[in-house]
Design a protein around this motif. Structure first.
Motif, PDB file in Angstrom:
ATOM      1  N   TYR A   1       7.684  11.951 -11.085  1.00  0.00           N
ATOM      2  CA  TYR A   1       8.184  11.129  -9.989  1.00  0.00           C
ATOM      3  C   TYR A   1       7.016  10.447  -9.284  1.00  0.00           C
ATOM      4  N   GLN A   2       7.179   9.185  -9.005  1.00  0.00           N
ATOM      5  CA  GLN A   2       6.211   8.453  -8.187  1.00  0.00           C
ATOM      6  C   GLN A   2       6.801   8.395  -6.785  1.00  0.00           C
ATOM      7  N   ILE A   3       6.205   9.123  -5.848  1.00  0.00           N
ATOM      8  CA  ILE A   3       6.773   9.285  -4.514  1.00  0.00           C
ATOM      9  C   ILE A   3       5.907   8.578  -3.486  1.00  0.00           C
ATOM     10  N   GLU A   4       6.564   7.773  -2.650  1.00  0.00           N
ATOM     11  CA  GLU A   4       5.896   7.116  -1.536  1.00  0.00           C
ATOM     12  C   GLU A   4       6.562   7.582  -0.250  1.00  0.00           C
ATOM     13  N   GLU A   5       5.833   7.440   0.851  1.00  0.00           N
ATOM     14  CA  GLU A   5       6.315   7.913   2.145  1.00  0.00           C
ATOM     15  C   GLU A   5       6.267   6.801   3.189  1.00  0.00           C
ATOM     16  N   ALA A   6       7.162   6.917   4.174  1.00  0.00           N
ATOM     17  CA  ALA A   6       7.150   6.021   5.327  1.00  0.00           C
ATOM     18  C   ALA A   6       7.486   6.844   6.567  1.00  0.00           C
ATOM     19  N   PRO A   7       6.746   6.643   7.669  1.00  0.00           N
ATOM     20  CA  PRO A   7       6.944   7.455   8.871  1.00  0.00           C
ATOM     21  C   PRO A   7       8.081   6.994   9.777  1.00  0.00           C
ATOM     22  N   ASP A   8       8.678   5.841   9.488  1.00  0.00           N
ATOM     23  CA  ASP A   8       9.798   5.360  10.302  1.00  0.00           C
ATOM     24  C   ASP A   8      10.558   4.293   9.530  1.00  0.00           C
ATOM     25  N   GLY A   9      11.694   3.880  10.065  1.00  0.00           N
ATOM     26  CA  GLY A   9      12.547   2.917   9.386  1.00  0.00           C
ATOM     27  C   GLY A   9      11.896   1.565   9.171  1.00  0.00           C
ATOM     28  N   ALA A  10      11.131   1.100  10.158  1.00  0.00           N
ATOM     29  CA  ALA A  10      10.472  -0.203  10.027  1.00  0.00           C
ATOM     30  C   ALA A  10       9.465  -0.191   8.882  1.00  0.00           C
TER      31      ALA A  10
ATOM     32  N   MET B   1       9.598   6.581 -15.439  1.00  0.00           N
ATOM     33  CA  MET B   1       9.177   7.276 -14.244  1.00  0.00           C
ATOM     34  C   MET B   1      10.041   6.785 -13.080  1.00  0.00           C
ATOM     35  N   SER B   2      10.601   7.705 -12.350  1.00  0.00           N
ATOM     36  CA  SER B   2      11.421   7.366 -11.186  1.00  0.00           C
ATOM     37  C   SER B   2      10.541   7.164  -9.962  1.00  0.00           C
ATOM     38  N   LYS B   3      10.865   6.116  -9.217  1.00  0.00           N
ATOM     39  CA  LYS B   3      10.114   5.798  -8.007  1.00  0.00           C
ATOM     40  C   LYS B   3      10.989   6.143  -6.803  1.00  0.00           C
ATOM     41  N   ILE B   4      10.469   7.013  -5.922  1.00  0.00           N
ATOM     42  CA  ILE B   4      11.222   7.537  -4.791  1.00  0.00           C
ATOM     43  C   ILE B   4      10.490   7.221  -3.492  1.00  0.00           C
ATOM     44  N   LEU B   5      11.263   6.810  -2.482  1.00  0.00           N
ATOM     45  CA  LEU B   5      10.719   6.577  -1.148  1.00  0.00           C
ATOM     46  C   LEU B   5      11.342   7.571  -0.182  1.00  0.00           C
TER      47      LEU B   5
END
Length: 65
Positions: A28-37, A1-5
């Motif tokens: 796909y295991q997808i995670e999200e982030a709202p900004d670079g930090a 399973m590919s893990k994607i951010l």
């Protein structure tokens, strides 16, 4: 399973990218982030096979990531 951010400050664009990736392959295991930090914090905590990152963002831009 590919893990994607997906790191993207605009929520609508982030949702579309996640939706497209989920439709491409449900494994796909997808995670999200709202900004670079927030993205960097996630990168420090886990390994990802792919990171999709916006360039112009507040706090920390994509080049800094």
């Amino acid at each position: 399973m590919s893990k994607i951010l997906v790191i993207e400050d605009e929520a609508a664009i982030r949702r579309v990218l996640v939706k497209i990736l989920n439709e491409e392959n449900e494994a796909y295991q997808i995670e999200e982030a709202p900004d670079g930090a927030a993205g960097m914090q996630k990168i420090r905590q886990a390994d990802y096979d792919l990171v999709l990152c916006d360039i112009k963002m507040p706090k920390m831009d994509g080049v800094e990531v």
